[in-house]
Design a protein around this motif. Structure first.
Motif, mmCIF file in Angstrom:
data_model
loop_
_atom_site.group_PDB
_atom_site.id
_atom_site.type_symbol
_atom_site.label_atom_id
_atom_site.label_comp_id
_atom_site.label_asym_id
_atom_site.label_seq_id
_atom_site.Cartn_x
_atom_site.Cartn_y
_atom_site.Cartn_z
ATOM 1 N N ALA A 220 -60.692 8.902 52.834
ATOM 2 C CA ALA A 220 -60.824 10.096 52.712
ATOM 3 C C ALA A 220 -59.474 11.190 52.930
ATOM 4 O O ALA A 220 -59.603 12.126 52.514
ATOM 5 N N ARG A 221 -58.649 10.662 53.969
ATOM 6 C CA ARG A 221 -57.176 10.800 54.911
ATOM 7 C C ARG A 221 -56.265 11.357 53.074
ATOM 8 O O ARG A 221 -55.222 12.104 53.515
ATOM 9 N N ASP A 222 -56.222 11.025 52.402
ATOM 10 C CA ASP A 222 -55.560 10.888 51.446
ATOM 11 C C ASP A 222 -56.141 11.862 49.965
ATOM 12 O O ASP A 222 -57.096 11.707 49.353
ATOM 13 N N PRO A 223 -55.313 13.639 49.557
ATOM 14 C CA PRO A 223 -55.901 14.232 48.945
ATOM 15 C C PRO A 223 -56.413 13.321 47.935
ATOM 16 O O PRO A 223 -57.381 13.882 47.412
ATOM 17 N N ASP A 224 -55.056 12.726 46.610
ATOM 18 C CA ASP A 224 -55.288 11.927 45.745
ATOM 19 C C ASP A 224 -56.692 11.157 45.533
ATOM 20 O O ASP A 224 -56.981 11.354 44.593
ATOM 21 N N ALA A 225 -57.591 10.682 46.748
ATOM 22 C CA ALA A 225 -58.258 10.173 46.456
ATOM 23 C C ALA A 225 -59.474 11.095 46.341
ATOM 24 O O ALA A 225 -60.949 10.378 45.678
#
Length: 317
Positions: A220-225
């Protein structure tokens, strides 16, 4: 305090306060200017004119209408809900015909969603000489609430610009302060200007009526996800909007955010009954378009303590 200095410093904040009270954005400039003219002597005598000007503004909007004039803003019941509105810079006028909505590279950019440090960096990269000026406003500490010159003004490299940043200085500013802070963290995350807010170990993402996407806390902390959910893309697109509302003088409107309950507006704009979680620790972020028409981008945020455990995204229409 000099009345003209007060007007120059607080004009946009007073416009926002008027629209937050429910005044039509088209009527807000005339109302605020009339109040400033009426209060010139009191402003000149006061070290801090804000309390008396805001009191006069509330009286003008919420008090009985002048004889022979019908108010064109909502009644008291509707205004009570409007007090939770969070805005940045509002439209001053609207055109009779639609006009292109974009800013050129030689115009002051929109600073919607910026804090003071990011605004300084972005403007200095364009060649501005930047002054940050703290000002009293019910916005999260350090957020940009206005600039002088305003968005859309033509400029040359080396020009000066004053950016006004918020200092909450009233107890009423604390009512939904944490919700607003979380909302701005989400917008910063979407726009690549800040880290992710605190997420739970599992985050449920509901978007566009599709089956929920479940992200673990690290993902969730990774924008790509978030790719494919439309959430971050929708927030970015809403943040980037501007609206040309008058050519003489050149005047642009930019978005605004509003914080409200997740059970407010149920059924409007295709928003269903909340079903993600209880609404005791939840709020909705509405990113309103510059012209304030249509259904805004809406993000319902559900928390467990300080951690976000679910979001439900509804695109603008």
């Amino acid at each position: 305090m000099d009345p003209q200095e007060y007007r120059d410093a607080r004009w946009y904040a007073l416009l926002r306060a008027a629209t937050d009270l429910g005044v039509d954005p088209e009527e807000a400039p005339a109302l605020v200017q009339r109040l400033l003219d009426e209060q010139r002597r009191a402003i000149r005598r006061a070290d801090d004119p804000d309390p008396l000007v805001h009191a006069a503004l509330r009286d003008a909007v919420l008090g009985p209408p002048l004889s022979g004039h019908r108010p064109r803003w909502p009644g008291v019941a509707a205004l009570a809900a409007a007090l939770a509105v969070v805005g940045v810079v509002v439209a001053l006028t609207r055109p009779e015909e639609p006009l292109p909505d974009r800013l050129r590279g030689d115009q002051v950019p929109s600073l919607f969603g910026y804090d003071g440090a990011d605004a300084r960096s972005a403007l200095e990269a364009r060649g501005f000489r930047v002054t940050l000026q703290p000002t009293r406003d019910c916005e999260v500490y350090g957020r940009v609430v206005a600039s002088d010159p305003p968005p859309g003004t033509a400029y040359d490299r080396g020009d000066r610009i004053t950016v006004y940043t918020s200092i909450p200085a009233d107890v009423v500013c604390l009512n939904d302060y944490q919700d607003r802070a979380t909302a701005w963290q989400l917008l910063d995350f979407a726009n690549g200007r800040g880290p992710a807010p605190e997420f739970a170990d599992r985050v449920f993402v509901y978007a566009g009526g599709a089956a929920p996407v479940v992200l673990d806390g690290t993902a969730a902390r990774d924008p790509d996800a978030w790719a494919g959910t439309g959430v971050l893309e929708g927030l970015r697109a809403a943040s980037d909007q501007v609206g040309l509302v008058d050519e003489h003088p050149l005047t642009y409107a930019i978005p605004a955010i509003r914080i409200t309950r997740t059970d407010e507006g149920i059924g409007a704009c295709g928003v269903p009954e909340p079903s993600v979680a209880g609404t005791g620790d939840a709020f909705a972020v509405l990113v309103r378009s510059p012209d304030r028409t249509g259904c805004p981008v809406r993000l319902d945020v559900f928390r467990d303590g300080d951690a976000i455990l679910a979001v439900a995204y509804y695109p603008a229409s």
